[in-house]
Scaffold this active site. Structure first.
Site, PDB file in Angstrom:
ATOM      1  N   ASP A  69       0.848  -1.191   0.000  1.00 59.97           N
ATOM      2  CA  ASP A  69       0.000   0.000   0.000  1.00 59.97           C
ATOM      3  C   ASP A  69       0.886   1.245   0.000  1.00 59.97           C
ATOM      4  O   ASP A  69       2.030   1.217   0.449  1.00 59.97           O
ATOM      5  CB  ASP A  69      -0.962   0.008   1.189  1.00 59.97           C
ATOM      6  CG  ASP A  69      -0.344  -0.544   2.466  1.00 59.97           C
ATOM      7  OD1 ASP A  69       0.899  -0.613   2.558  1.00 59.97           O
ATOM      8  OD2 ASP A  69      -1.093  -0.909   3.378  1.00 59.97           O
ATOM      9  N   GLU A 128      -6.152   3.064   3.332  1.00 57.74           N
ATOM     10  CA  GLU A 128      -6.689   3.580   4.582  1.00 57.74           C
ATOM     11  C   GLU A 128      -8.135   4.062   4.495  1.00 57.74           C
ATOM     12  O   GLU A 128      -8.858   4.007   5.482  1.00 57.74           O
ATOM     13  CB  GLU A 128      -5.819   4.750   5.090  1.00 57.74           C
ATOM     14  CG  GLU A 128      -4.381   4.377   5.421  1.00 57.74           C
ATOM     15  CD  GLU A 128      -4.245   3.628   6.731  1.00 57.74           C
ATOM     16  OE1 GLU A 128      -5.269   3.429   7.417  1.00 57.74           O
ATOM     17  OE2 GLU A 128      -3.118   3.246   7.076  1.00 57.74           O
TER      18      GLU A 128
END
EC number: 3.5.1.47
Length: 376
Positions: A69, A128
């Site tokens: 990520d 997120e």
């Protein structure tokens, strides 16, 4: 050779929130293009702020994927580091700068020779906030590059450098955001019989919903229902007509998550009916499914790391925190694991600062595992 510490520090200075990782993507593409120059077995695709790097195998039987990520958090950094965030109100407080650096280091090693099997390096945005893995999958970003197996890691502050932790079942819980609004009738505090107090109804709900975990959830499986926001009323002598609750549901399997979601909604509707008022229930899970490791692949990975010098393998219990890699693992078999970074501050803390020696350890461990998988 890639300078891991310099790379991490450069990335640490430019954190961006999900789907706004423009500088991050540009930096990553610059490094990737330099690493892949002259490698005719490499192809690169972008998807919004994400990047896919595909290494065509010489005799491919499968595609092995590594996911990292790339987004930061809306947090004001307080580390005092000379390479602290240059973006006001943004910080790599969840270690994604480490994740990206390790992925780049592994890519560099994978490029030393053409692998037998295909390798895919995914630099995924919006972990997120927007479940970027789900967005990419649903938009067809993988195409014919979709892996047969997917792997990934997350740094963990309470583990020491050199420790790797995972298990053969669930590593992260699935999470579901809950918003509930009770709608009654406002009035003066002196005349409650002429009003319908939404605050009282919402208070009953908060206490009654606790029975979902204690009476509907198998205690062996576990689940969490927490409401962190309760907003109602504006002054002391007025009965409010609305009450708003904002919370989260956590569960270790998707079946349990769906059961808890259904029960929370049923309890809210039951309370509203009892108080003769309306209620709106919004449940938003999106791509934050439980991160469920494939048992056979997890055992293979654990056995591999257990034999590596300098690595201490830990068979760890699940965490009730969420991770959107769970969505991709619901589509493709794979494994996620924790990598120790030995920080006194937790993930998402404004002073979280991992030990940088883990970068070389992470690259060595992951690249050796990917090399094994690519050669099978």
């Amino acid at each position: 050779m890639l300078d891991l510490i310099q790379t991490r520090r450069a990335l640490h200075q430019i954190p961006e929130i999900g789907l706004e990782e423009f500088k991050t993507q540009a930096y990553l593409l610059d490094v990737i293009e330099k690493l892949t120059t002259g490698k005719d077995f490499v192809q690169i695709r972008t998807w919004r702020t994400g990047i896919l790097v595909y290494l065509q195998g010489s005799q491919p039987e499968r595609t092995i994927g590594w996911r990292t990520d790339i987004d930061g958090l809306p947090i004001v950094e307080q580390t005092g580091l000379p390479f602290a965030s240059q973006h006001q109100g943004r910080m790599h407080a969840c270690g994604h700068d480490f994740h990206m650096t390790i992925a780049l280091g592994c890519l560099e090693r994978a490029l030393e020779e053409q692998p037998k099997n295909n390798l895919l390096f995914l630099f995924q945005p919006a972990e997120e906030n927007e479940a970027g893995g789900m967005l990419m999958y649903e938009d067809g970003a993988f195409g014919d590059w979709l892996p047969n197996q997917f792997y990934g890691l997350h740094v963990r502050p309470d583990l020491k450098v050199g420790q790797i932790a995972t298990n053969t079942h669930t590593l992260f819980a699935g999470t579901c955001e809950v918003k509930i609004r009770f709608k009654g009738k406002g009035g003066h505090a002196a005349f409650p019989h002429e009003a319908n107090d939404a605050l009282v109804a919402a208070s009953y709900f908060v206490t009654q919903v606790q029975s979902v975990v204690s009476r509907n959830v198998n205690p062996i499986e576990g689940a969490v229902v927490t409401f962190g926001v309760f907003q109602a009323g504006t002054t002391n002598n007025v009965i409010t007509d609305t009450a708003f609750l904002h919370g989260t549901i956590r569960a270790l399997t998707q079946d349990m998550s769906l059961l808890v979601q259904k029960r929370v909604k049923t309890v809210a509707e039951g309370v509203a009916a009892a108080f003769d008022m309306e209620v709106e229930v919004e449940l938003k899970q999106g791509g934050y499914l439980p991160v469920e490791n494939n048992p056979a692949l997890a055992r293979e990975l654990m056995d591999f790391f257990d034999e590596k010098d300098g690595i201490e393998l830990i068979d760890i219990e699940p965490a009730m925190t969420g991770e959107d890699f769970g969505y991709l693992l619901s589509k493709v078999d794979g494994v996620m694991f924790w990598l120790g970074i030995d920080s006194p501050y937790a993930l998402h803390h404004p002073q979280m600062s991992p030990k940088e020696e883990v970068l070389a350890i992470g690259v060595a461990a992951v690249s050796s595992f990917l090399k094994k998988k690519a050669a099978e």
